[in-house]
Scaffold this active site. Structure first.
Site, short mmCIF file in Angstrom:
data_model
loop_
_atom_site.label_atom_id
_atom_site.label_comp_id
_atom_site.label_asym_id
_atom_site.label_seq_id
_atom_site.Cartn_x
_atom_site.Cartn_y
_atom_site.Cartn_z
N ASP A 193 43.46 9.60 8.34
CA ASP A 193 43.12 10.59 7.33
C ASP A 193 42.95 11.94 8.01
O ASP A 193 41.85 12.48 8.12
CB ASP A 193 41.84 10.20 6.57
N GLY B 86 35.32 17.59 -2.74
CA GLY B 86 35.47 18.99 -2.32
C GLY B 86 35.01 19.21 -0.90
O GLY B 86 35.42 20.16 -0.24
N HIS C 290 44.28 13.32 3.23
CA HIS C 290 44.42 13.08 1.79
C HIS C 290 44.35 14.38 0.98
O HIS C 290 44.60 14.37 -0.23
CB HIS C 290 43.37 12.08 1.29
N SER D 42 36.23 12.38 5.66
CA SER D 42 37.26 11.58 5.01
C SER D 42 36.81 11.16 3.61
O SER D 42 37.37 11.61 2.62
CB SER D 42 37.56 10.34 5.86
N SER E 30 35.71 17.10 1.37
CA SER E 30 36.74 16.46 2.19
C SER E 30 37.37 17.45 3.16
O SER E 30 37.68 18.59 2.79
CB SER E 30 37.84 15.88 1.30
#
Length: 401
Positions: free
Chosen positions: A275, A354, A247, A371, A356
């Site tokens: 993801d 952030g 993402h 994720s 992620s």
């Protein structure tokens, strides 16, 4: 072949290394008078002991690397380090005493013999008495450094690619300029006021570039704006890069690093459903087997064996840093506003925007990339990671370790 001057003859070398009468301050540093033999012997003994200790306390990795890169034995490596330690102690004292005539110092040969340059021939015998080799040259170190400073100032005013490298070379008693186009390099030097008798232009294909490390948990930016975190450094053939969350960016999206330097491009991305994604980086970036741990210390990745439910697990991200918890469930399905993803692992580790794409690691085994989740790192939360082995398999990647 065994070297004739090394640790085996360390005491003899040290005995001559600081026996100096022509340069008073060195003599004074060793002995209170030229005939004060006990004090002088004590100083020489101390220097020898320090050199031997420096050689014996070499880190095992450094010792092994010297053997490999210089093609020498462990004993020869230690002899070299001891000689270089003594040279490092003697050279600054000589520099101070030679003052305006000093033109630099270096070590040479298998035994790292100290060479000291001077513009005053009368100082040569005094240098030799220290155990060093004297070399009489035309220009002082101060003259050469002044020329280099002029080139530095010229480059600050008008950045140039005509001369990518320049430095003071004490061995040749000159300022050396490297360039692919020697005519342009000479023009650059002349414009900076550097005389041709002091500057030596060398034809070179060298093209210096900045080098940055890829490390799990560090920030990167997508298309110049959004921020995510590096998961783990990977390779694919000769290509280097990293895995992260899908993402964070779509295939073709560009990235810049934690330092905003150009970094790479998303080669593949899957979200929702999965993801995960991977980014191929440019040659300025080097894959490392590290994840940023507590206090910024590096945690080394040794593999990617999946940990069991209940095992401890830690996460590294560019927003909240290093946090730990436990694995609650594998093979979880979770629905985000964008859609459902399946096969992720649920954990009690907190995370925030952030983070992620950042690294999940259990012990020294890579687990996955961040994720999403709920909560935060102030009150606690639940987060999910995409298992790393699935990402490696999907894109044919190899974990850097």
């Amino acid at each position: 072949m065994r070297h004739s001057r090394g640790i085996a003859t360390g005491a003899a070398l040290a005995a001559t290394a600081l026996t100096l009468t022509a340069l008073p301050s060195i003599a004074g540093a060793v002995t209170s008078s030229p005939t004060d033999t006990p004090a002088k012997t004590s100083a020489e003994t101390t220097l020898t002991a320090e050199a031997l200790r420096a050689a014996e306390e070499m880190p095992a990795g450094a010792l092994k690397a010297m053997q490999r890169d210089f093609g020498i034995t462990a004993e020869q490596a230690r002899e070299r380090v001891a000689s270089e330690y003594r040279a490092g102690k003697i050279a600054p004292v000589l520099a101070k005493d030679l003052a305006d005539s000093y033109a630099g110092a270096w070590t040479t040969g298998d035994t790292s013999t100290l060479v000291v340059a001077t513009t005053d021939p009368a100082q040569a015998p005094a240098i030799t008495e220290t155990g060093a080799r004297a070399k009489v040259v035309e220009h002082t170190l101060a003259e050469l450094e002044a020329v280099k400073a002029g080139l530095d100032r010229a480059a600050e005013k008008n950045s140039t690619t005509a001369a990518p490298v320049w430095y003071v070379d004490v061995k040749t008693n000159s300022v050396v300029v490297h360039a692919s186009d020697t005519a342009k390099a000479r023009a650059f030097a002349e414009a900076a006021g550097a005389g041709s008798d002091l500057v030596r232009v060398v034809k070179s294909a060298e093209k210096p570039r900045p080098l940055y490390d890829l490390r799990g948990g560090d920030a990167y930016y997508i298309n110049g704006s959004g921020r995510c975190s590096v998961g783990f450094a990977v390779t694919k053939g000769s290509q280097q890069g990293f895995v992260t969350a899908g993402h964070c960016g779509r295939t073709g999206s560009s990235t810049t690093g934690y330092n905003r330097a150009a970094q790479g491009t998303f080669q593949g991305s899957s979200f929702p459903g999965n993801d995960y994604a991977w980014v191929a980086t440019n040659s300025n970036w080097t894959a490392t087997p590290y994840v940023k741990g507590s206090g910024g210390a590096n945690v080394t990745v040794a593999g990617s064996t999946q940990a069991t439910v209940g095992a401890s697990i830690c996460r590294s991200g560019s927003t909240t840093g290093w946090h730990c918890g436990t694995i609650q469930q594998h093979n979880t399905s979770v629905t985000y506003p964008e859609g459902t993803i399946t096969g992720v692992t649920r954990t009690s580790v907190c995370a925030e925007p952030g983070d992620s794409g950042g690294s999940y690691i259990s012990g020294n085994q890579a687990q996955g990339v961040t994720s999403g989740g709920s909560g935060n790192c102030r009150t606690g939360g639940t987060t999910y990671h995409q298992p790393v082995n699935e990402i490696l398999s999907a894109y044919g990647l190899t974990l850097k370790r």
